[in-house]
Write an enzyme that holds these catalytic residues in place. Structure first.
Site, mmCIF file in Angstrom:
data_model
loop_
_atom_site.group_PDB
_atom_site.id
_atom_site.type_symbol
_atom_site.label_atom_id
_atom_site.label_comp_id
_atom_site.label_asym_id
_atom_site.label_seq_id
_atom_site.Cartn_x
_atom_site.Cartn_y
_atom_site.Cartn_z
ATOM 1 N N GLU A 98 0.873 -1.166 0.000
ATOM 2 C CA GLU A 98 0.000 0.000 0.000
ATOM 3 C C GLU A 98 0.914 1.222 0.000
ATOM 4 O OE1 GLU A 98 -3.385 2.120 2.789
ATOM 5 O OE2 GLU A 98 -2.806 0.062 3.246
ATOM 6 N N ASP A 128 -5.218 10.504 8.603
ATOM 7 C CA ASP A 128 -3.938 9.996 9.080
ATOM 8 C C ASP A 128 -3.551 10.601 10.417
ATOM 9 O OD1 ASP A 128 -3.529 8.439 6.768
ATOM 10 O OD2 ASP A 128 -2.856 10.202 5.670
#
Length: 267
Positions: free
Chosen positions: A53, A64
């Site tokens: 990924e 995030d």
């Protein structure tokens, strides 16, 4: 939705035949600099990574946590762009045409480039799937459906707050695998608990034939084992990115990845 036969689909078919679970590793493209990032990426398959990924750095990464945000900032400071991320993928593909690569990012840079151009460039570079966290299923016509028409898997996230009413909508146009976010909140913020995750994975698997991969909050080989044991595999990101951010040598980063992968594969 067209039937796809991507590297991701072939990877899971192989793992099923082997009776093995998938280990997915996340790195930020260009962190801490393009050369080091590519060296880490090239070493991931031999370290036991089944699917890579690859983060596409963005100035406002709302999903995030601090670890990944800092990685994105380091990459941007090093001059990383979407074109350079795709260059990384092209360079990787010169020696590895088997390992699936999922590009993870946000819609703004894709929209700015133009969806058709982005999809053509991503496919040509060797990308297999997309995770775009800020596009809900209600906007599938923006990117999800064009991506699948272009031969790319579109991977959707399900979370602890994805209830029975919402889940069918999330799964409707998903392909490749379902990414189950094991905790509420941002990446790197808490530890995943297999006992809490297991019933949620079972609920999702009852609603889809797609593999279910669990991410967020997995940072040790034992945690990778425990989570992979109750799903089709696991994703580790922040723990790897922390090693990179700490300036560890590439060999040491990959040694830790190998231990994490071994934990998942023991399941």
């Amino acid at each position: 939705m067209p039937a796809l036969q991507t590297r991701i689909d072939r990877c899971f078919a192989r793992l099923r035949a082997e009776g093995s679970k998938a280990f997915v590793a996340y790195i930020m493209g260009g962190d801490p600099d393009p050369a080091t990032s590519l060296a880490v990426m090239k070493g991931l398959p031999d370290a036991g990574v089944d699917i890579i990924e690859l983060g596409m750095p963005f100035t406002d990464p709302m999903a995030d946590g601090p670890t990944i945000q800092l990685a994105g900032q380091r990459a941007l400071d090093a001059g990383m762009t979407m074109d350079k991320v795709l260059d990384m993928v092209r360079a990787f593909r010169q020696s590895d045409d088997r390992t699936p690569i999922v590009l993870m990012g946000y819609y703004n840079p894709i929209y700015a480039r133009g969806v058709d151009r982005f999809l053509a460039d991503a496919k040509a570079a060797g990308i297999d799937g997309l995770i775009v966290v800020d596009l809900p299923p209600e906007e599938d016509e923006e990117l999800c459906l064009p991506a699948q028409a272009a031969g790319l898997n579109f991977i959707r996230l399900a979370t602890p707050t994805t209830d029975a009413k919402r889940l069918p909508r999330v799964l409707q146009n998903t392909s490749g695998f379902v990414y189950y976010v094991s905790i509420t909140g941002i990446t790197g913020a808490a530890t995943a608990q297999a006992a809490n995750v297991a019933p949620e994975v079972a609920r999702i698997k009852a609603a889809t034939d797609l593999p279910v991969i669990v991410g967020f909050g997995i940072n040790t080989p034992n945690a990778a084992h425990d989570i992979a044991a109750i799903a089709d595999g696991c994703v580790v990101g922040s723990a790897i990115v922390k090693d990179i951010g700490a300036g560890k040598p590439v060999a040491d980063v990959l040694a830790n990845v190998s231990a994490l992968a071994a934990g998942a594969h023991r399941a």
